[in-house]
Design a protein around this motif. Structure first.
Motif, PDB file in Angstrom:
ATOM      1  N   LYS A   6       0.830  -1.211   0.000  1.00 55.75           N
ATOM      2  CA  LYS A   6       0.000   0.000   0.000  1.00 55.75           C
ATOM      3  C   LYS A   6       0.863   1.258   0.000  1.00 55.75           C
ATOM      4  O   LYS A   6       0.646   2.166  -0.802  1.00 55.75           O
ATOM      5  CB  LYS A   6      -0.914   0.013   1.230  1.00 55.75           C
ATOM      6  CG  LYS A   6      -1.758  -1.230   1.407  1.00 55.75           C
ATOM      7  CD  LYS A   6      -2.602  -1.162   2.659  1.00 55.75           C
ATOM      8  CE  LYS A   6      -1.817  -1.102   3.958  1.00 55.75           C
ATOM      9  NZ  LYS A   6      -1.119  -2.328   4.351  1.00 55.75           N
ATOM     10  N   SER A   7       1.862   1.288   0.904  1.00 51.83           N
ATOM     11  CA  SER A   7       2.727   2.469   0.958  1.00 51.83           C
ATOM     12  C   SER A   7       3.480   2.618  -0.351  1.00 51.83           C
ATOM     13  O   SER A   7       3.599   3.721  -0.889  1.00 51.83           O
ATOM     14  CB  SER A   7       3.725   2.351   2.103  1.00 51.83           C
ATOM     15  OG  SER A   7       3.041   2.246   3.324  1.00 51.83           O
ATOM     16  N   THR A   8       3.990   1.506  -0.835  1.00 55.13           N
ATOM     17  CA  THR A   8       4.719   1.542  -2.101  1.00 55.13           C
ATOM     18  C   THR A   8       3.849   2.155  -3.190  1.00 55.13           C
ATOM     19  O   THR A   8       4.306   2.979  -3.978  1.00 55.13           O
ATOM     20  CB  THR A   8       5.140   0.119  -2.510  1.00 55.13           C
ATOM     21  OG1 THR A   8       5.884  -0.449  -1.444  1.00 55.13           O
ATOM     22  CG2 THR A   8       5.968   0.134  -3.773  1.00 55.13           C
ATOM     23  N   MET A  16      -2.421  10.090   2.117  1.00 56.23           N
ATOM     24  CA  MET A  16      -2.235   9.909   3.557  1.00 56.23           C
ATOM     25  C   MET A  16      -1.894   8.459   3.823  1.00 56.23           C
ATOM     26  O   MET A  16      -2.666   7.558   3.509  1.00 56.23           O
ATOM     27  CB  MET A  16      -3.519  10.275   4.309  1.00 56.23           C
ATOM     28  CG  MET A  16      -3.938  11.713   4.130  1.00 56.23           C
ATOM     29  SD  MET A  16      -5.419  12.027   5.100  1.00 56.23           S
ATOM     30  CE  MET A  16      -5.504  13.797   5.005  1.00 56.23           C
ATOM     31  N   ASP A  17      -0.698   8.259   4.406  1.00 58.42           N
ATOM     32  CA  ASP A  17      -0.255   6.888   4.673  1.00 58.42           C
ATOM     33  C   ASP A  17      -0.467   6.578   6.156  1.00 58.42           C
ATOM     34  O   ASP A  17       0.339   6.955   6.991  1.00 58.42           O
ATOM     35  CB  ASP A  17       1.214   6.743   4.287  1.00 58.42           C
ATOM     36  CG  ASP A  17       1.640   5.285   4.261  1.00 58.42           C
ATOM     37  OD1 ASP A  17       0.838   4.426   4.685  1.00 58.42           O
ATOM     38  OD2 ASP A  17       2.765   5.006   3.819  1.00 58.42           O
ATOM     39  N   GLU A  18      -1.544   5.894   6.456  1.00 55.50           N
ATOM     40  CA  GLU A  18      -1.889   5.567   7.847  1.00 55.50           C
ATOM     41  C   GLU A  18      -1.752   6.777   8.764  1.00 55.50           C
ATOM     42  O   GLU A  18      -1.014   6.728   9.744  1.00 55.50           O
ATOM     43  CB  GLU A  18      -1.015   4.421   8.352  1.00 55.50           C
ATOM     44  CG  GLU A  18      -1.202   3.162   7.523  1.00 55.50           C
ATOM     45  CD  GLU A  18      -0.383   1.993   8.083  1.00 55.50           C
ATOM     46  OE1 GLU A  18      -0.191   1.948   9.305  1.00 55.50           O
ATOM     47  OE2 GLU A  18       0.040   1.146   7.287  1.00 55.50           O
ATOM     48  N   PRO A  19      -2.469   7.859   8.481  1.00 56.04           N
ATOM     49  CA  PRO A  19      -2.240   9.109   9.217  1.00 56.04           C
ATOM     50  C   PRO A  19      -2.662   9.034  10.675  1.00 56.04           C
ATOM     51  O   PRO A  19      -2.275   9.882  11.467  1.00 56.04           O
ATOM     52  CB  PRO A  19      -3.115  10.122   8.468  1.00 56.04           C
ATOM     53  CG  PRO A  19      -4.196   9.302   7.857  1.00 56.04           C
ATOM     54  CD  PRO A  19      -3.567   7.989   7.506  1.00 56.04           C
TER      55      PRO A  19
END
Ligand code: ADP
Ligand code: MG
Lengths: 255, 423
Positions: free
Chosen positions: A46-48, A175-178
């Motif tokens: 997901k982050s990638t 937003m990455d797991e904000p």
């Protein structure tokens, strides 16, 4: 439905860390002024994926991104493109709040300053105030703009980072797991904020919380082992997913 | 496992913990003890150097004997001889002294006494033809006797002052004519063959100039090198070799840098020998890796999320690093630099090799003036036989330790101050 314009679309997106492939043929369309949630077990990419959308993977030497990523129909995954221009357009909020070693004011003013968005002090003041207001932080910090941003609470820091992101008028916010480093009250505030922000921005949010995805998003994508197994409206995904694995994941049977 | 066994296990664990604690406290106490012995030793033998012993003499500024008058210009006064009025005053201390002993009488004050008179007169010209009481520096041997650094009850031929001088000294002492005052000249004067005149003025200034040259060269170069290596350099074979070499250089014995300075700066570039310029250059070479390493560590300790945050805002790499990473790394950088410099301040061997061991009797003004440095001054004086140099050696060490403590505590202060600010 009207206003279903596609903001970002990827085609045959493959990402490699050195020889290890992290993403396999990702083809999705993200709608303008909608919130898209990306869910899936840890390490599924997901982050990638979202880091491809503002070319943050360029920072990692061993990371190689292949395929097409279009924003408003313009290809952004090509060599001689100025990544700073993309990042002006596509802002990012990280998992851990990361305020700069500066005052609250300077944290928000940093982006406008380096991009020359304000002609004078007054207009910079305006940008800072508006950004903080949009991030629902203004009332809490307006009397201490000159204090270090690191002195705020975790949730406030994260909203400061959101203010910082919107200070340069992006079109997309990633937003990455904000909320993963925040307590439930701070999380609720951020979720409320996301709801307001989607009027103006296209938002892509990675989250570990199923309920959060269900609450804030219009569309949801389920990642698994570097592939996108299912991408659909959030309602459909949570009520009646096509894929058995999606079903298992959202009901907590694995993850 | 039953409860009995468990109890035995727990007891073993406690006693192991106690043993470990005991050994730790024991070694720390031992270290503190040695440190205390060292400091006590240095302070007891060095403190007396900060004071000097003087003899109050009645001086007659007789214009005939001086060969000057009210209108004599300063230049001529400086050229005139004050020896005669000094000798008259000294001979007055014991009018009955036989001719043979007169020379001993004259010797009880320092050879600087006549210049002290001259300096006094230049400031107080209205004292011409008047009789004035002036305190003059005693000779080193009596100074040491008065301070108790030298025993009086040993045979005459084994001490450097005669029974006659001792008698005169005791007489003066009983009339309260012997006084002690703070030894300003120890800080002002350059080195001298006469212990009572020798000071650390030249080596203090020399050390400051040397460290200044070292700082100006090594800090910007080391800091920028660290930033480049840590933040911008591609990770490949070449940077790997550079990294290994930087680490190796930090471990090279300092005398090797002295040899390098001798070969390159003196013999090839013909830079002036014995000067803070060359000393600073040599120390900068030595300090460079010692600055690069802590600077890189400080940069590495900054969370990568700060870099990413700036990059994600569209900042260039240079902007991200300079605006956001460097301020966070600054305290570590500064304290690393200060500690590197304090090591340079105490460095002796490489400076001896480039000739900073010469006998320097003028205080330097510029980095290209020949000068001494504090640690080499310690080395020089520790080799001298006179009793007066022993206290000077220790006093110089005290000054050196003072500066080291000052630098290291400012490093700690800076680190704490800035770290508090951002966390
Ligand atoms: N910087 C990196 N270097 C090498 N491999 C990485 C790096 N970042 C992520 N990966 C790998 O890529 C895969 C996807 O990771 P990531 O996108 O962080 O997953 P998620 O965010 O969904 O937890 C994982 O297998 C991870 O080990
Ligand atoms: Mg992740």
């Amino acid at each position: 439905m009207i206003n279903e314009k596609i903001k970002i679309s990827t085609k045959n997106l493959n990402v490699f860390y050195a020889s290890k492939q992290a993403l396999f043929d990702i083809n999705i369309n993200l709608k303008e002024n909608k919130v898209t949630a990306l869910i899936g077990p840890s390490g599924c990419g997901k982050s990638t994926f979202i880091r491809c959308l503002n070319r943050m993977n360029d920072v990692i030497d061993i990371c190689k991104v292949e395929g097409s990523i279009k924003i408003d129909g313009d290809e952004i995954n090509k060599k001689n493109l100025d990544v700073n221009l993309i990042r002006e357009k596509v802002g990012m909020v990280f998992q851990k709040p990361n305020p700069f070693p500066k005052s609250i004011y300077d944290n928000v003013a940093y982006g406008p300053r380096i991009h020359g968005l304000a002609e004078n002090r007054e207009s910079l003041d305006n940008i800072v105030e508006n950004s903080l207001k949009k991030a629902a932080l203004w009332d809490e910090v307006k009397d201490r703009l000159n204090q270090p941003g690191t002195g705020l609470s975790g949730g406030q820091q994260q909203r400061l980072c959101i203010a910082r992101t919107i200070s340069i008028n992006p079109e997309v916010i990633l937003m990455d797991e904000p909320c993963s480093a925040l307590d439930p009250i701070a999380t609720a505030k951020i979720e409320e904020l996301i709801d307001e922000l989607k009027e103006t921005y296209t938002i892509v949010i990675v989250t570990h919380s199923m309920s959060q995805a269900a609450r804030v998003s219009n569309d949801t994508g389920f990642f698994h082992l570097g592939k996108i197994l299912e991408f659909n409206s959030t309602e459909k995904i949570f009520k009646n997913p096509d894929n058995k694995l999606t079903q298992d994941y959202i009901t907590g049977r694995f993850g | 496992m039953n409860s009995k066994q468990k109890e035995i296990l727990m007891r073993k664990r406690y006693s192991a913990e106690k043993r470990f604690k005991f050994f730790g406290i024991f070694s720390i106490s031992l270290a503190i003890l040695f440190l205390c012995i060292l400091l006590f030793n240095i302070f007891t033998s060095g403190l007396s150097a900060f004071f000097k012993t003087k003899l109050i003499l009645k001086i007659n500024f007789d214009e005939k004997k001086l060969g000057i008058n009210m209108n004599t210009p300063d230049e001529a006064i400086k050229a005139s001889n004050f020896n005669e009025i000094l000798q008259d005053a000294l001979l007055n201390l014991d009018l009955l002294a036989p001719d043979l002993k007169k020379i001993e009488l004259i010797d009880i004050v320092s050879i600087d006494a006549t210049y002290e008179l001259k300096r006094f007169y230049l400031q107080n010209k209205d004292q011409l033809n008047k009789i004035v009481e002036i305190s003059l520096t005693l000779s080193d041997d009596l100074d040491q006797l008065y301070k108790g650094n030298f025993p009086r009850d040993i045979p005459e031929d084994r001490r450097r002052f005669s029974d006659f001088q001792l008698k005169v000294f005791d007489e003066q002492n009983s009339q309260n004519k012997i006084i002690t005052e703070f030894n300003f000249s120890f800080f002002k004067n350059a080195d001298s063959r006469e212990p009572e005149l020798a000071g650390i003025g030249a080596s203090l200034i020399g050390s400051l100039l040397t460290i200044l040259v070292c700082l100006i060269l090594s800090f910007p170069i080391g800091f920028l090198a660290a930033i480049y290596l840590e933040e911008f350099a591609p990770k490949n074979k070449i940077t790997e070799i550079i990294e290994i070499n930087v680490n190796n250089l930090a471990a090279v014995p300092s005398i090797v840098f002295g040899l390098l300075g001798l070969g390159v700066f003196l013999n090839y570039f013909y830079l002036p020998r014995s000067t803070p310029l060359v000393g600073g250059l040599v120390l900068a070479l030595m300090t460079l890796p010692r600055i690069i390493i802590p600077c890189r560590a400080a940069l590495k300790a900054v969370s990568p999320s700060i870099r990413e945050g700036a990059l994600a805002l569209g900042a260039s790499k240079v902007q991200a690093v300079m605006h956001n990473v460097v301020p966070l790394a600054l305290p570590g950088t500064l304290s690393g630099t200060i500690i590197g410099l304090s090591q340079a301040l105490g460095e002796t061997a490489p400076l001896i090799l480039i000739g900073m061991v010469a006998f320097i009797n003028v205080v330097p003004t510029y980095p290209i003036d020949p000068s001494a440095v504090l640690p080499v001054q310690v080395y020089l004086w520790s080799e001298s036989a006179e009793r007066g140099f022993v206290e000077k050696t220790s006093a110089t060490i005290i000054i050196l330790i003072f500066f080291l403590v000052l630098m290291n505590s400012s490093a700690i202060y800076l680190r704490n101050k800035f770290e508090k600010k951002w966390s």
